[in-house]
Design an enzyme around this catalytic site. Structure first.
Site: not given
Ligand code: NAD
Length: 371
Positions: A142, A193, A226, A250, A254
């Site tokens: 970000y 990852k 994942d 992030d 959620d």
């Protein structure tokens, strides 16, 4: 008696409504006399723009810097959809996070037994769930440079975001994760990852070395981000503390949020480093939800996420773990008694208002004290 300076930034929409309920809880603890909370109020978001033409004034930034902790409501709304980009409501929150270097975002996902049926997952999967997602908040893709969209001149454009992490950024968030785990069930799951990303390779290497060097007593496991997403909805109770970068955090936080039912139930904390001079940690506590313009002014907002954020403040900023436990137990009691704001009520179930919910939590706190 210990005195703590709280800076309250209610913000916009339902922000001031839910903050008013947290203030009742603060008043309760002040009246009880164990510790004294001094509160000061400022403006942030659209309300600050209306008053000062900026999403937060310099004077309020100074007050935020000087406080022991910040309680933040929510910002934004359609009224400010067309204000200049740098003065948009969210800019006030981003400025606070950046200037106070709040790099560790804590999001607990706790499923109160009384609300297990409100989750989209089977009750046995979520009932009694208590996990903590720790997201790195000030680095990663970000913020990394270059961050550009270039016109290639052949009818194509190229967008670039850059994922960057330095060793110190991974170490400091890792240290927070291991410290938190020691106060909980002593397990950390680190997620990245490394199979396809260099930042993942470094992340895993740094967390593994930190664990070996300083936190060998804590159980550590690694899961690819994942796979962790799948595990979160398959059997979330396997986790205790999950630590990950800004982007994965992030998304995963959620997902975890929805395990527990409603946005109106979710508190959060954003922590910075401990200042060696004052031994105090910069910190901001806020509900995960936004300003909910659709229900603002109707007395329909659930104040539990805001009140739960104050419980986190008691625990993480002031070391008042017993008071935090009492406040969380009061919330659990109110829910077990069947009291519901609209967002957590089953169809046809009776509901109470924002302020009635705040009053009920304070009444339950009084009861907890007497018990
Ligand atoms: P939102 O979280 O405000 O609302 C999403 C849905 O959840 C709405 O239906 C709302 O009524 C409901 N909801 C949220 N909080 C609730 C509560 N405490 N009790 C009961 N119901 C609740 O998200 P949104 O609608 O996407 O955004 C609205 C505004 O909030 C936008 O301007 C957005 O930019 C802003 N926002 C701010 C923050 C923040 O201040 N940290 C976070 C997210 C969104």
């Amino acid at each position: 008696m210990a005195t703590y300076k709280l800076f309250l930034l209610p913000g916009d929409g339902i922000g001031p409504e839910v903050m008013a309920e947290a203030e009742k809880v603060i008043a309760f603890f002040n009246a009880e006399g164990g510790a004294r909370f001094e509160t000061e109020k400022g403006l942030v978001g659209g309300s600050a723009f209306d008053a000062h033409g900026a999403s937060i004034s310099e004077a309020d930034m100074e007050r935020a810097q000087a406080s022991d902790a910040i309680l933040f409501g929510a910002v934004g709304g359609p009224k400010w959809a067309n204000v200049p980009y740098e003065a948009r409501p969210e800019a006030g929150l981003l400025r606070l996070r950046k200037d106070l270097q709040l790099y560790a975002n804590l999001r607990p996902a706790v499923c109160y037994p009384a609300l297990a049926s409100a989750s989209s997952l089977k009750p046995e999967v979520v009932e009694g769930l208590d996990i903590l997602i720790l997201r790195e908040l000030t680095g990663g893709v970000y913020f990394g440079e270059p961050k550009t969209i270039t016109d290639l001149g052949n009818g194509q454009k190229r967008a670039i975001d850059t994922q960057v992490y330095d060793t110190y950024e991974i170490e400091r968030i890792g240290r927070v994760a291991f410290d938190l785990a020691r106060k909980r069930r002593n397990k950390v799951t680190s997620s990245e990852k490394h199979n396809v990303m260099k930042s993942g390779v470094l992340w895993k290497e740094v967390i593994t070395a930190l664990h070996k060097r300083e936190f060998a007593d804590v159980q550590l496991e690694h899961q690819l981000a994942d796979a962790l997403g799948m595990q979160l909805v398959r059997w979330p109770k396997q986790f205790d503390v999950i630590v990950c970068d800004n982007l994965f955090g992030d998304m995963l936080s959620d997902v975890a949020a929805m395990l527990t039912g409603s946005l109106g139930m979710l508190p959060s904390a954003s922590l910075g480093d401990v200042d060696p001079k004052t031994a105090k940690r910069k910190a901001l506590y806020e509900p995960v939800h936004g300003s909910a313009p659709d229900i603002a002014g109707k007395g329909a907002a659930n104040p539990i996420a805001m009140i739960g954020s104050f419980a986190m403040c008691l625990r993480y900023s002031f070391g008042l773990g017993a008071e935090a436990d009492r406040l969380e137990a009061a919330i659990a009691k109110v829910l077990a008694d069947g009291l519901r704001t609209r967002d957590i009520a089953a169809p046809g179930e009776a509901t109470i208002s924002t302020s009635e919910m705040g009053d009920a939590v304070v009444a339950a706190l009084g009861g907890a004290q007497a018990a």
